[in-house]
Each structure stands twice: as C-alpha cells, then as structure tokens.
Enzyme design. Structure first.
Site, PDB file in Angstrom:
ATOM      1  N   SER A 297      -3.746  -0.883   4.000  1.00 28.78           N
ATOM      2  CA  SER A 297      -2.778  -0.074   3.266  1.00 28.78           C
ATOM      3  C   SER A 297      -3.017   1.364   3.692  1.00 28.78           C
ATOM      4  O   SER A 297      -4.081   1.923   3.406  1.00 28.78           O
ATOM      5  CB  SER A 297      -3.009  -0.256   1.761  1.00 28.78           C
ATOM      6  OG  SER A 297      -2.183   0.618   1.019  1.00 28.78           O
TER       7      SER A 297
ATOM      8  N   LYS B  27       0.488  -1.960   6.083  1.00 29.53           N
ATOM      9  CA  LYS B  27       1.354  -1.513   4.981  1.00 29.53           C
ATOM     10  C   LYS B  27       1.371   0.004   4.990  1.00 29.53           C
ATOM     11  O   LYS B  27       0.317   0.647   4.972  1.00 29.53           O
ATOM     12  CB  LYS B  27       0.799  -2.072   3.674  1.00 29.53           C
ATOM     13  CG  LYS B  27       1.271  -1.420   2.391  1.00 29.53           C
ATOM     14  CD  LYS B  27       0.881  -2.264   1.184  1.00 29.53           C
ATOM     15  CE  LYS B  27       0.329  -1.434   0.049  1.00 29.53           C
ATOM     16  NZ  LYS B  27      -0.091  -2.267  -1.100  1.00 29.53           N
TER      17      LYS B  27
ATOM     18  N   LYS C 222       2.528   3.444   3.173  1.00 26.80           N
ATOM     19  CA  LYS C 222       2.993   4.028   1.913  1.00 26.80           C
ATOM     20  C   LYS C 222       4.182   4.932   2.215  1.00 26.80           C
ATOM     21  O   LYS C 222       4.151   5.699   3.193  1.00 26.80           O
ATOM     22  CB  LYS C 222       1.866   4.827   1.255  1.00 26.80           C
ATOM     23  CG  LYS C 222       0.728   3.942   0.756  1.00 26.80           C
ATOM     24  CD  LYS C 222       1.141   3.130  -0.471  1.00 26.80           C
ATOM     25  CE  LYS C 222      -0.049   2.374  -1.046  1.00 26.80           C
ATOM     26  NZ  LYS C 222       0.297   1.667  -2.288  1.00 26.80           N
TER      27      LYS C 222
ATOM     28  N   ASP D 245       5.311   0.368   0.975  1.00 25.48           N
ATOM     29  CA  ASP D 245       5.047   0.369  -0.473  1.00 25.48           C
ATOM     30  C   ASP D 245       5.439   1.734  -1.028  1.00 25.48           C
ATOM     31  O   ASP D 245       4.848   2.749  -0.664  1.00 25.48           O
ATOM     32  CB  ASP D 245       3.564   0.083  -0.733  1.00 25.48           C
ATOM     33  CG  ASP D 245       3.249  -0.074  -2.222  1.00 25.48           C
ATOM     34  OD1 ASP D 245       4.171   0.067  -3.051  1.00 25.48           O
ATOM     35  OD2 ASP D 245       2.072  -0.346  -2.546  1.00 25.48           O
TER      36      ASP D 245
ATOM     37  N   GLU E 206       7.658  -3.128  -0.865  1.00 26.37           N
ATOM     38  CA  GLU E 206       6.902  -3.282  -2.116  1.00 26.37           C
ATOM     39  C   GLU E 206       7.315  -2.223  -3.141  1.00 26.37           C
ATOM     40  O   GLU E 206       7.354  -1.029  -2.838  1.00 26.37           O
ATOM     41  CB  GLU E 206       5.402  -3.164  -1.783  1.00 26.37           C
ATOM     42  CG  GLU E 206       4.474  -3.438  -2.956  1.00 26.37           C
ATOM     43  CD  GLU E 206       3.003  -3.437  -2.519  1.00 26.37           C
ATOM     44  OE1 GLU E 206       2.723  -3.527  -1.300  1.00 26.37           O
ATOM     45  OE2 GLU E 206       2.137  -3.336  -3.401  1.00 26.37           O
TER      46      GLU E 206
ATOM     47  N   ASP F 146       4.824  -5.340  -7.418  1.00 22.93           N
ATOM     48  CA  ASP F 146       3.407  -5.061  -7.711  1.00 22.93           C
ATOM     49  C   ASP F 146       3.337  -4.593  -9.173  1.00 22.93           C
ATOM     50  O   ASP F 146       3.140  -5.420 -10.088  1.00 22.93           O
ATOM     51  CB  ASP F 146       2.908  -3.995  -6.709  1.00 22.93           C
ATOM     52  CG  ASP F 146       1.509  -3.471  -6.981  1.00 22.93           C
ATOM     53  OD1 ASP F 146       0.909  -3.804  -8.024  1.00 22.93           O
ATOM     54  OD2 ASP F 146       0.978  -2.691  -6.155  1.00 22.93           O
TER      55      ASP F 146
ATOM     56  N   LYS G 134      -2.700  -8.626  -8.273  1.00 29.93           N
ATOM     57  CA  LYS G 134      -3.985  -7.923  -8.406  1.00 29.93           C
ATOM     58  C   LYS G 134      -4.604  -8.485  -9.674  1.00 29.93           C
ATOM     59  O   LYS G 134      -4.059  -8.273 -10.772  1.00 29.93           O
ATOM     60  CB  LYS G 134      -3.768  -6.412  -8.563  1.00 29.93           C
ATOM     61  CG  LYS G 134      -3.232  -5.728  -7.303  1.00 29.93           C
ATOM     62  CD  LYS G 134      -2.971  -4.247  -7.531  1.00 29.93           C
ATOM     63  CE  LYS G 134      -2.401  -3.622  -6.254  1.00 29.93           C
ATOM     64  NZ  LYS G 134      -1.847  -2.268  -6.510  1.00 29.93           N
TER      65      LYS G 134
ATOM     66  N   GLY H 176      -4.884  -4.552  -3.780  1.00 26.30           N
ATOM     67  CA  GLY H 176      -6.166  -3.905  -4.044  1.00 26.30           C
ATOM     68  C   GLY H 176      -5.958  -2.561  -4.700  1.00 26.30           C
ATOM     69  O   GLY H 176      -4.834  -2.048  -4.750  1.00 26.30           O
TER      70      GLY H 176
HETATM   71  O1  OSB Z   1       0.248   0.014  -4.822  1.00 25.74           O
HETATM   72  O2  OSB Z   1      -1.103  -1.297  -3.922  1.00 25.74           O
HETATM   73  C1  OSB Z   1      -0.877  -0.226  -4.441  1.00 25.74           C
HETATM   74  C2  OSB Z   1      -4.013   1.925  -4.263  1.00 25.74           C
HETATM   75  C3  OSB Z   1      -3.943   2.602  -5.455  1.00 25.74           C
HETATM   76  C4  OSB Z   1      -2.859   2.397  -6.277  1.00 25.74           C
HETATM   77  C5  OSB Z   1      -1.854   1.507  -5.906  1.00 25.74           C
HETATM   78  C6  OSB Z   1      -1.941   0.800  -4.726  1.00 25.74           C
HETATM   79  C7  OSB Z   1      -3.017   1.052  -3.872  1.00 25.74           C
HETATM   80  C8  OSB Z   1      -3.143   0.448  -2.554  1.00 25.74           C
HETATM   81  C9  OSB Z   1      -4.526   0.337  -2.005  1.00 25.74           C
HETATM   82  O3  OSB Z   1      -2.208   0.130  -1.864  1.00 25.74           O
HETATM   83  C10 OSB Z   1      -4.884  -1.003  -1.495  1.00 25.74           C
HETATM   84  C11 OSB Z   1      -6.336  -1.016  -1.090  1.00 25.74           C
HETATM   85  O4  OSB Z   1      -6.602  -0.618   0.053  1.00 25.74           O
HETATM   86  O5  OSB Z   1      -7.203  -1.360  -1.922  1.00 25.74           O
HETATM   87 MG    MG Z   2       1.550  -1.576  -4.374  1.00 27.58          MG
END
Ligand code: OSB
Ligand code: MG
Length: 376
Positions: free
Chosen positions: A143, A168, A170, A195, A220, A245, A269, A297
């Site tokens: 991510s 992924k 952001k 995401d 996402e 999510d 999660k 995560g």
């Molecule tokens: O949306 O998945 C998410 C981290 C903090 C808050 C939201 C998210 C995330 C991640 C991190 O995408 C995923 C990871 O590397 O643990």
């Molecule tokens: Mg997410």
C-alpha cells in the site's frame, strides 16, 4: 485432548500499554499523514500463558469513529473487569460477553483476538489451524502512500522489483488520473489498485468512471465511511470492481453491501470488524456470494501483522493482502521475529503456538508510553 475434555482458560490478568513506533517513511492518505504508529497493546494472562492483540483505532477519529482514549476507557471500565477471573472454553464465549455493548468493534477485536491467541496457545495449535486456514504462506502486495509522481514511480518500481503481487496506490481528489496515467504507462502489466479512503462524492462519478481506463483490479472505498447505498450507485456505472473497507464493520454490513451490489471485493481487517469470528463470518458470506476478499492492514506491529497473516490463510482470501514486510515500516519491531515477505509471499508465523511470534520485551518497554494492569 478432545474439545470436551478441555477445561477452559481462566483469565487471571490483563495489561494495557500504549506504544509508539516511529515510521521509516511518513504514510500519507487522503485523511492525513502518519509519522509514527501509536497503538494500544492488550495482554491477557491465564494458565501461565499470554495472549496478545493490538488495536487499530487512531488517537483521533481519522479512519473510523473509534479513538484510543475511548477504547481504553471501554476496556478498562467495562470489559476487562468482567473478563478477569472468568473461565472461557472457546472464543465464541468472549464474543457473547462483548455483544451487548454497542459499536466499539476495534476495542472488542483487541479482546477477542488476544483470547484467540491465548486459546490457541492453550491448545498448542497455530492460530491459522483453529481459524480454518488452508495455506502456509499468503500472497501480499504493498500500500503506497500519496507522494509526487516521480516518488510514486520509484516506489512502484521498488515494490515490483521486490516481487510484491500487486501495488495499491493511495489517491485523493486532485491526485488521481494524472498519477494513474504515469504509473500505468511505466508499468503496463502490474496488478494495480487504488484506495481513496472516502475522499470522493457521488458527483465525482464521471471522474471515477475514467478510472475504468486503467485496468485496475478494484477501486477501494471511494465514498463515505458510513455509506453503502451510494457505492451501489457507483458500482452499477463502473466496469472496475468497487472494494469496500471502512464501510464494512460486520457480517451484517457485508450482507447489505453484497445484496445491494455495492462491492465486488471486500477488504477484511480483523481489527476493524470486531475480531476473528466476525472476520470468518464475512469471509464465509463473501464466499457464498462468490466475492473475493483480501486482508487489509493498519501499519501494524509484529503482533497485529501476525494476526493478519493467520487470518489471510483462509481459502477465500484470494487476492493479495496489504501485509507487506515489517521492515518497510519500522527500523525495529516489538516482536523477536521480523515478518518479511519473500517474492510477494508472507509465511504464516509458527515460531510457537498461537500467533507464532514472541515479544522483544526490552524493546517493548523502551517504546511503551503508558502501561496499566487492569484489576477486576
Ligand atoms: O485504508 O487500508 C487503508 C493505513 C491506515 C489507514 C487506512 C488504510 C491503511 C493502509 C495501510 O492502506 C496498509 C498497510 O500497509 O498496513
Ligand atoms: Mg483502505
């Protein structure tokens, strides 16, 4: 030992800590920037064993409504005093104890997950075996936080080079199509997802529809954290799958989303949905709908990372998860074992029963901001 002979586990004590781990790289998403991972760690003690779980709630309500202060209050004042001195013979009994309280799924997850770890250790089994896991290693991706386009291209290149199974990216309004165009041009074959962490609105539908041109595996959580309906409106107009999510905190949420056609993929999660039993229920429901799930995560330490990997060993976790190498996040972890992916595969940790990792107690103490024993 058969299940009926199992005498159960008496929970003798509970400890709460707040830990602070600096992040190697600030993690930027549409809702803000994280420079250190601050999180609560719960230890449940019983039968000479310890079960662990970390909480995924932020200090302030950035990702969802829960906060660490609220969770500590709820656990300290309500849940843990009821639990200490009690005997339980399986995690379903813990779920039943937690059920009457509203919400607080992240705080409940801490208790439920620590109880699973304790239970698995008492049965001398890996957590994955008790959860119904079917593999010894899970496929993972990365991510990548929001950054300028050249930095993003470098990070994608490094991730592909390391063998991660998908990338992924952001996104947020104003940081989407141009970035995607650049990444897709440089990496025509890489499995990509985006995401938005809730940054878009129904009025952004034309822009979201343009993302159909990039061959993304899914988009996402484009819309609000508490929405299901509008995601269904968007999904009906896109070729690309929507993955939810934030919107999914329970199997009931998942049922509503699947029946409404609001998502064709779900990010589970365990720390968000109230624990493993809820995660299993969502997993099974999605399988019945022929909808794939993957394990998200929250930048977890070795404890939460291990929980995530055990969960991702279940069969319908058929898309790569976010549980990448711990060394991408932290210079040093609180577990004695550093959980590292090789060629995009993360081995289910089995350095012992239960979670399969052990605490580095000296380092743990050095990153502990506050510690309390909860009394009955
Ligand atoms: O949306 O998945 C998410 C981290 C903090 C808050 C939201 C998210 C995330 C991640 C991190 O995408 C995923 C990871 O590397 O643990
Ligand atoms: Mg997410």
């Amino acid at each position: 030992m058969t299940q009926t002979q199992f005498p159960g586990i008496r929970i003798d004590a509970a400890e709460l800590r707040i830990l602070r781990l600096p992040l190697l790289t600030p993690f930027v998403i549409s809702t803000g920037t994280m420079t250190e991972k601050v999180f609560p760690l719960l230890t449940l003690r019983g039968e000479g064993l310890e079960g662990y779980a970390e909480g995924v709630m932020d200090t302030l309500p950035d990702y969802l409504e829960e906060t660490q202060a609220g969770a500590l209050h709820f656990l300290r004042e309500a849940v843990l005093p009821q639990l200490i001195g009690r005997r339980f013979s399986n995690p379903a009994e813990i779920d039943a104890l937690l059920a009457p309280w509203r919400g607080h799924r992240m705080a409940k997850a801490m208790v439920e997950m620590a109880a699973w770890d304790l239970w698995a250790k008492a049965l001398n089994q890996p957590l994955s075996a008790l959860l119904g896991g079917t593999r010894d290693a899970v496929e993972v991706g990365v991510s990548l936080g929001i950054a300028d386009i050249p930095t993003t291209l470098e990070r994608v290149a490094a991730s592909v080079e390391a063998g991660y199974r998908r990338v992924k990216l952001k996104i947020k309004r104003g940081h989407d199509l141009a970035m995607l165009e650049a990444v897709r041009a440089a990496f025509p074959k890489t499995k990509l997802t985006v995401d938005a962490n809730t940054d878009y609105r129904l009025g952004d539908l034309p822009l979201l529809a343009e993302m159909d041109g990039f061959g993304l595996d899914y988009i996402e959580q484009p819309l609000a954290f508490d929405d299901i309906h509008d995601h269904a409106v968007v999904q009906a107009r896109l070729r690309t799958a929507i993955c939810l999510d934030e919107s999914i905190r329970s199997a009931v949420d998942a049922r509503k989303a699947l029946v409404a056609g609001a998502a064709r993929v779900i990010n589970i999660k365990v720390g968000r949905v109230g624990g493993f039993r809820s995660a299993q229920a969502i997993h099974d429901l999605c399988a019945a709908f022929d909808v794939p799930v993957w394990c998200g995560g929250m930048l977890e330490s070795g404890i939460g990372r291990a929980h995530n990997i055990h969960l991702a060993s279940l069969p319908n976790f058929s898309k790569p998860g976010d549980t990448s190498s711990a060394s991408r996040y932290f210079a040093r972890d609180i577990t004695e074992q550093s959980l590292e992916a090789k060629s995009g595969l993360m081995a289910v940790p089995k350095f012992g029963p239960g979670l399969g990792v052990t605490l580095d107690r000296g380092f743990l103490d050095s990153v502990t901001g506050a510690r309390e024993e909860v009394r009955p």
